[in-house]
Design a protein around this motif. Structure first.
Motif, PDB file in Angstrom:
ATOM      1  N   PRO A  31      39.275  32.779  43.380  1.00  0.00           N
ATOM      2  CA  PRO A  31      39.348  33.500  44.664  1.00  0.00           C
ATOM      3  C   PRO A  31      38.162  34.422  44.916  1.00  0.00           C
ATOM      4  O   PRO A  31      37.655  34.494  46.029  1.00  0.00           O
ATOM      5  CB  PRO A  31      40.665  34.269  44.550  1.00  0.00           C
ATOM      6  CG  PRO A  31      40.936  34.374  43.080  1.00  0.00           C
ATOM      7  CD  PRO A  31      40.391  33.111  42.483  1.00  0.00           C
ATOM      8  N   TRP A  32      37.723  35.147  43.891  1.00  0.00           N
ATOM      9  CA  TRP A  32      36.627  36.097  44.105  1.00  0.00           C
ATOM     10  C   TRP A  32      35.293  35.373  44.212  1.00  0.00           C
ATOM     11  O   TRP A  32      34.422  35.769  44.998  1.00  0.00           O
ATOM     12  CB  TRP A  32      36.601  37.124  42.974  1.00  0.00           C
ATOM     13  CG  TRP A  32      37.788  38.025  43.000  1.00  0.00           C
ATOM     14  CD1 TRP A  32      38.892  37.955  42.207  1.00  0.00           C
ATOM     15  CD2 TRP A  32      38.012  39.104  43.905  1.00  0.00           C
ATOM     16  NE1 TRP A  32      39.795  38.931  42.538  1.00  0.00           N
ATOM     17  CE2 TRP A  32      39.285  39.653  43.582  1.00  0.00           C
ATOM     18  CE3 TRP A  32      37.286  39.662  44.941  1.00  0.00           C
ATOM     19  CZ2 TRP A  32      39.818  40.733  44.269  1.00  0.00           C
ATOM     20  CZ3 TRP A  32      37.821  40.753  45.634  1.00  0.00           C
ATOM     21  CH2 TRP A  32      39.076  41.272  45.303  1.00  0.00           C
ATOM     22  N   GLY A 121      48.322  43.410  34.294  1.00  0.00           N
ATOM     23  CA  GLY A 121      48.001  42.370  33.324  1.00  0.00           C
ATOM     24  C   GLY A 121      46.516  42.272  33.028  1.00  0.00           C
ATOM     25  O   GLY A 121      46.091  41.346  32.338  1.00  0.00           O
ATOM     26  N   GLY A 122      45.710  43.195  33.550  1.00  0.00           N
ATOM     27  CA  GLY A 122      44.278  43.193  33.278  1.00  0.00           C
ATOM     28  C   GLY A 122      43.536  42.093  34.022  1.00  0.00           C
ATOM     29  O   GLY A 122      42.558  41.547  33.507  1.00  0.00           O
ATOM     30  N   GLU A 123      43.966  41.771  35.246  1.00  0.00           N
ATOM     31  CA  GLU A 123      43.352  40.680  35.991  1.00  0.00           C
ATOM     32  C   GLU A 123      43.102  41.088  37.439  1.00  0.00           C
ATOM     33  O   GLU A 123      43.733  42.007  37.969  1.00  0.00           O
ATOM     34  CB  GLU A 123      44.263  39.435  35.990  1.00  0.00           C
ATOM     35  CG  GLU A 123      44.582  38.886  34.615  1.00  0.00           C
ATOM     36  CD  GLU A 123      45.587  37.748  34.670  1.00  0.00           C
ATOM     37  OE1 GLU A 123      46.070  37.455  35.785  1.00  0.00           O
ATOM     38  OE2 GLU A 123      45.886  37.170  33.613  1.00  0.00           O
ATOM     39  N   ILE A 173      32.526  35.880  37.758  1.00  0.00           N
ATOM     40  CA  ILE A 173      33.325  37.069  38.094  1.00  0.00           C
ATOM     41  C   ILE A 173      34.827  36.827  38.080  1.00  0.00           C
ATOM     42  O   ILE A 173      35.593  37.782  37.904  1.00  0.00           O
ATOM     43  CB  ILE A 173      32.902  37.651  39.458  1.00  0.00           C
ATOM     44  CG1 ILE A 173      33.019  36.599  40.558  1.00  0.00           C
ATOM     45  CG2 ILE A 173      31.513  38.232  39.380  1.00  0.00           C
ATOM     46  CD1 ILE A 173      32.685  37.149  41.943  1.00  0.00           C
ATOM     47  N   ASP A 174      35.308  35.596  38.264  1.00  0.00           N
ATOM     48  CA  ASP A 174      36.754  35.386  38.201  1.00  0.00           C
ATOM     49  C   ASP A 174      37.295  35.632  36.798  1.00  0.00           C
ATOM     50  O   ASP A 174      38.425  36.098  36.634  1.00  0.00           O
ATOM     51  CB  ASP A 174      37.107  33.975  38.661  1.00  0.00           C
ATOM     52  CG  ASP A 174      37.064  33.842  40.188  1.00  0.00           C
ATOM     53  OD1 ASP A 174      37.743  34.635  40.855  1.00  0.00           O
ATOM     54  OD2 ASP A 174      36.337  32.979  40.689  1.00  0.00           O
ATOM     55  N   LEU A 180      32.517  42.554  38.340  1.00  0.00           N
ATOM     56  CA  LEU A 180      32.587  42.748  39.787  1.00  0.00           C
ATOM     57  C   LEU A 180      32.790  44.217  40.134  1.00  0.00           C
ATOM     58  O   LEU A 180      32.127  44.757  41.031  1.00  0.00           O
ATOM     59  CB  LEU A 180      33.724  41.902  40.361  1.00  0.00           C
ATOM     60  CG  LEU A 180      33.967  42.023  41.872  1.00  0.00           C
ATOM     61  CD1 LEU A 180      32.730  41.645  42.660  1.00  0.00           C
ATOM     62  CD2 LEU A 180      35.165  41.166  42.290  1.00  0.00           C
ATOM     63  N   LEU A 181      33.694  44.887  39.418  1.00  0.00           N
ATOM     64  CA  LEU A 181      33.942  46.305  39.685  1.00  0.00           C
ATOM     65  C   LEU A 181      32.732  47.155  39.351  1.00  0.00           C
ATOM     66  O   LEU A 181      32.397  48.097  40.084  1.00  0.00           O
ATOM     67  CB  LEU A 181      35.171  46.786  38.898  1.00  0.00           C
ATOM     68  CG  LEU A 181      36.529  46.778  39.601  1.00  0.00           C
ATOM     69  CD1 LEU A 181      36.562  47.778  40.727  1.00  0.00           C
ATOM     70  CD2 LEU A 181      36.905  45.400  40.081  1.00  0.00           C
TER      71      LEU A 181
END
Length: 446
Positions: A31-32, A121-123, A173-174, A180-181
Motif C-alpha cells: 500500500p505505501w 503490531g509494529g506495522e 518501505i512496506d 518511511l517515518l
C-alpha cells in the motif's frame, strides 16, 4: 505525540541493496509503495521525456544498479551505477511532517480498530495507508514536493538515476515502515509506543467504567466472618478455658507416616494415596500457620483453595514438580488436559495464584507501568541481544519481537516472563516489577 524526539534514536537508517529482479515489471505492490510510486509517476507539465526516463529507471532498479540507500530526516541518498566511469550520487529531499499532522494521524489511526492493530503490531499496512489518504495527511509526499539531485549531466527532474533510487526506496518501505517515518522526520517506534499507550488508556477507561457499573450491585453483598473469630466467640460463650498457644512453626521439611500395610484389615485406602494427601495436608497446614503467625508468610490465596478444585490441583501438581505418580493421579481426578495442567503448574511455581491470572494473556498495564517497562527495556543492556529490542504490546502482553520472549502484566503489578516453546507460550521465570529483571532471569548469561 509529546515524546517524539526524546531518547536515543538513530539519526539515519541504511537500506541494504536488494538482489536484482530481472524480468519483474512491478517493483512492489504494497500500500505505501503504491502511493509512493503514484507520486513519482505523476505527469510533469512540459517534461516530455518523463515517461521514457521512468522506463529506464525501473530497468536500473530491477537490475541492481542502485546501491545501499541511506535515510535521514527529510533526505535519502544512494549511489547509482550508470553509463559513466564512476557511480552517480543521488539525493532526494522531502519536507518533514509537522508535529500537528503527526498528532492528527495518531488520533485517527488509534480511533480505527484495524489501524490501531497494525500499529500495536509494529506495522504500517493497508488500514493506516487508507486513513492517511482519506484524512489528506500524506505520509508519502505529494507529487512535486520532492527535490532531486544527481551528479549526472541529465537535466530531467527526476533523472533516470534519481527515479531509480525512488523506485528502490518504494520497494523497501512496506517492509521497513521505520524508513518511511524517519524520512518524514519521525521515529516509528515512538509512533507505535504512543499508539499502544493511547489504546491502553482507552481500554483501562472502559474497564474502569464497567467496574463502576458493577460495583453498586456488589455493595449490598453480605461479607463473611473469619472462621477464627467465630470459634473464638463460641468458646468465650461456652465458659471453657482459652486454647493454649500453638508452638512456633519449625523450619525444614514436614514428615508424614508411617502408613499401614496395604493388606492390613484396617486399611481403607491405598497407602500411596494416603501418603500423598497427608503430605500435602501437612504442608498446607504449615503454610497456613506461618501466614497466620507472621501475616507475611505464605500467600493468603493458599488459605482459600478448598472452594476451587482446579487451583488445588494446580498447586499440588506444582509441588510435585512433575513426579509421574502424583501428576498421574491429579490428571485422573481433573477434567483438564495434561498440557494445560503442565503450563498452569509451571506458572504456579513462579508466582502462585497471580501467575495463573496471566497464563491466558494478562491484564492491560496502567500507562505509567507500561511506560516504565519500555524505558527500562530500551535503555538498559540485555545480554545476548544486539541492541534495544523492538517492543509490541497486545492486551496485557509486551513482546520482544524476534526473540520469542514476552512479559505479561499481572494483577499484583509485576511482569511475568514467558517464552515461546513448540508454538505455545510458557512461564519460564520469576516475576518482577522491574521489566529488565524479569527478562534477565531467562536470558543466557554471557
Amino acid at each position: 505525540m509529546s515524546r517524539n524526539g526524546t531518547g536515543k534514536r538513530p539519526v539515519e537508517l541504511l537500506l541494504p541493496k536488494p538482489p536484482p529482479l530481472p524480468g519483474q515489471r512491478k517493483p512492489t505492490e504494497g500500500p505505501w509503495s503504491i502511493l509512493w510510486i503514484a507520486a513519482l509517476e505523476s505527469p510533469h507539465r512540459g517534461d516530455f521525456g518523463h515517461t521514457a526516463r521512468l522506463d529506464r529507471a525501473r530497468t536500473y532498479a530491477r537490475r541492481g544498479a542502485v546501491g545501499d540507500i541511506t535515510v535521514r530526516a527529510g533526505e535519502l541518498s544512494a549511489h547509482v551505477t550508470g553509463s559513466g566511469r564512476l557511480p552517480y550520487r543521488v539525493t532526494l529531499r522531502v519536507p518533514e511532517l509537522l508535529q500537528a499532522q503527526m498528532d492528527r494521524l495518531l488520533e485517527v489511526w488509534t480511533d480505527d480498530v484495524d489501524a490501531a492493530a497494525e500499529l500495536c503490531g509494529g506495522e504500517l499496512g493497508e488500514a493506516t495507508a487508507r486513513i492517511s489518504f482519506a484524512e489528506d495527511i500524506p505520509l508519502v509526499p505529494r507529487a512535486g514536493l520532492t527535490d532531486y539531485e544527481c551528479t549526472c549531466p541529465d537535466w530531467g527532474l527526476p533523472c533516470k538515476h534519481a527515479a531509480a533510487v525512488s523506485y528502490q526506496y518504494a520497494r523497501a518501505i512496506d517492509a521497513r515502515p521505520d524508513a518511511l517515518l524517519l524520512l518524514r522526520g519521525h521515529y516509528f517506534d515512538f509512533v507505535c509506543e504512543e499508539a499502544a499507550l493511547r489504546c491502553a488508556e482507552r481500554e483501562a477507561a472502559a474497564a474502569e467504567q464497567a467496574a463502576e457499573e458493577v460495583e453498586p450491585t456488589r455493595a449490598g453483598t453480605a461479607r463473611g466472618v473469619p472462621a477464627g473469630e467465630v470459634f473464638a466467640r463460641a468458646r468465650q460463650g461456652s465458659g471453657l478455658p482459652p486454647l493454649p498457644e500453638l508452638p512456633a512453626p519449625q523450619a525444614g521439611s514436614v514428615t508424614v507416616g508411617p502408613f499401614p500395610d496395604p493388606g492390613h484389615k484396617d486399611s481403607l485406602a491405598a497407602p500411596d494415596r494416603l501418603h500423598m494427601l497427608a503430605d500435602d495436608a501437612a504442608h498446607r497446614a504449615a503454610d497456613a500457620y506461618s501466614y497466620a503467625v507472621t501475616t507475611e508468610g505464605a500467600p493468603a490465596a493458599r488459605l482459600r483453595l478448598d472452594t476451587d478444585p482446579w487451583l488445588d490441583t494446580v498447586r499440588r501438581a506444582a509441588r510435585a514438580d512433575g513426579e509421574p505418580r502424583v501428576v498421574g493421579r491429579l490428571l485422573n481426578s481433573s477434567d483438564h488436559a495434561r498440557a494445560r495442567l503442565a503450563r498452569a503448574s509451571a506458572a504456579w511455581k513462579y508466582g502462585d495464584q497471580p501467575a495463573l491470572a496471566v497464563l491466558d494473556g494478562g491484564q492491560v498495564p496502567p500507562r505509567v507501568a507500561e511506560t516504565a517497562a519500555r524505558e527500562q527495556l530500551l535503555t538498559r543492556p540485555l545480554p545476548g541481544l544486539p541492541g534495544p529490542p523492538l517492543l509490541r504490546r497486545t492486551g496485557g502482553r509486551l513482546q520482544l519481537v524476534g526473540h520469542d520472549i514476552e512479559l505479561r502484566y499481572g494483577p499484583d503489578g509485576r511482569w511475568y516472563p514467558f517464552r515461546k516453546q513448540s508454538g505455545q507460550w510458557w512461564p519460564v521465570g520469576p516475576p518482577s516489577q522491574d521489566a529488565v529483571e524479569a527478562v534477565l532471569s531467562i536470558l543466557p548469561e554471557t
